[in-house]
Design an enzyme around this catalytic site. Structure first.
Site, short mmCIF file in Angstrom:
data_model
loop_
_atom_site.label_atom_id
_atom_site.label_comp_id
_atom_site.label_asym_id
_atom_site.label_seq_id
_atom_site.Cartn_x
_atom_site.Cartn_y
_atom_site.Cartn_z
N ASP A 118 33.85 72.52 58.06
CA ASP A 118 33.73 73.42 59.22
C ASP A 118 32.28 73.81 59.47
O ASP A 118 31.61 74.39 58.61
CB ASP A 118 34.57 74.67 59.00
CG ASP A 118 36.04 74.34 58.73
OD1 ASP A 118 36.40 73.17 58.89
OD2 ASP A 118 36.79 75.25 58.36
N ASP B 42 30.66 70.18 53.06
CA ASP B 42 31.66 71.04 53.69
C ASP B 42 32.04 70.45 55.05
O ASP B 42 31.31 69.62 55.61
CB ASP B 42 31.07 72.45 53.86
CG ASP B 42 32.06 73.42 54.49
OD1 ASP B 42 33.26 73.35 54.16
OD2 ASP B 42 31.63 74.24 55.31
#
Length: 228
Positions: free
Chosen positions: A45, A43
């Site tokens: 963020d 991922d």
């Protein structure tokens, strides 16, 4: 040089056959390695990217416009250009390079971009290019960026996901979810230790593919011993 090579091969045809066999075996080895590699989805963020570092650079008068989305929730990720301002999480770039250098894994970015901020989709791509030299064919994440609101569509038998939240389908990875920022995985050092350390036995016991994972890791160790 070419006439000499052709003459040599003509006189010693077994050399040509030997070269062909060597290249064939090399291609078979590459295909085998790729077939049995684990996939690691990462991922962006608050995993690769420090969201707060970008928010800190936004003027207060602009942030004020995104403090309420109509339901009482902040929606700072809708601020135009905010993703282009973000810096990597501590140790993220070095950790990714360490995992990419390991022959067990294929790395991909699996992230979500805000629906109300179309520019964020392009900003995320530019961020990957900037920090991982992914404009080049040999870049770690060259054409390996996946943006979706349904991460569960990427679930595969040998796939793992490093994510800080159980949202947008990441919760369906279950025992193959490495939840970043938790007590077990507080930072990138702990993530690298987990993957390069060979997967802790406590996790292997809970995975649905325990027998396969154990056999796979043992076969890698056997291959390493034979190559030494």
């Amino acid at each position: 040089m070419r006439p000499f090579r052709d003459e040599l091969l003509c006189c010693f045809p077994e050399i040509e056959r030997f070269v062909v066999v060597c290249w064939t075996l090399k291609i078979m080895q590459i295909e085998r390695d790729n077939r049995f590699k684990h996939i690691i989805y990462i991922d962006m963020d608050n995993v690769l990217v420090d969201f707060q570092s970008g928010l800190d650079k936004v003027p207060q008068e602009i942030k004020a416009q995104y403090e309420d989305d109509g339901t009482g929730k902040q929606h700072y990720d809708d601020i135009p250009g905010i993703f282009s301002l973000m810096e990597p999480m501590p140790g993220a770039v070095e950790a990714v390079k360490a995992l990419a250098a390991h022959r067990r894994y294929n790395l991909y970015i699996l992230s979500t971009a805000p629906w109300g901020n179309p520019g964020a989709w392009a900003d995320k791509l530019e961020w990957v290019k900037k920090y991982f030299d992914s404009d080049n064919n040999d870049g770690i994440f060259y054409k390996k960026l996946i943006l979706t609101h349904h991460k569960n569509l990427c679930i595969q038998r040998r796939a793992w996901l490093i994510d800080d939240r159980k949202a947008n389908g990441s919760q369906h990875f279950e025992h193959h979810l490495v939840q970043f920022g938790t007590e077990e995985f507080p930072d990138w050092d702990s993530v690298v230790d987990f993957f390069i350390g060979g997967l802790p036995s406590s996790v292997e016991r809970t995975t649905r593919n325990q027998a396969w994972a154990t056999h796979f890791l043992e076969s890698l160790d056997d291959d390493s011993e034979k190559s030494e």
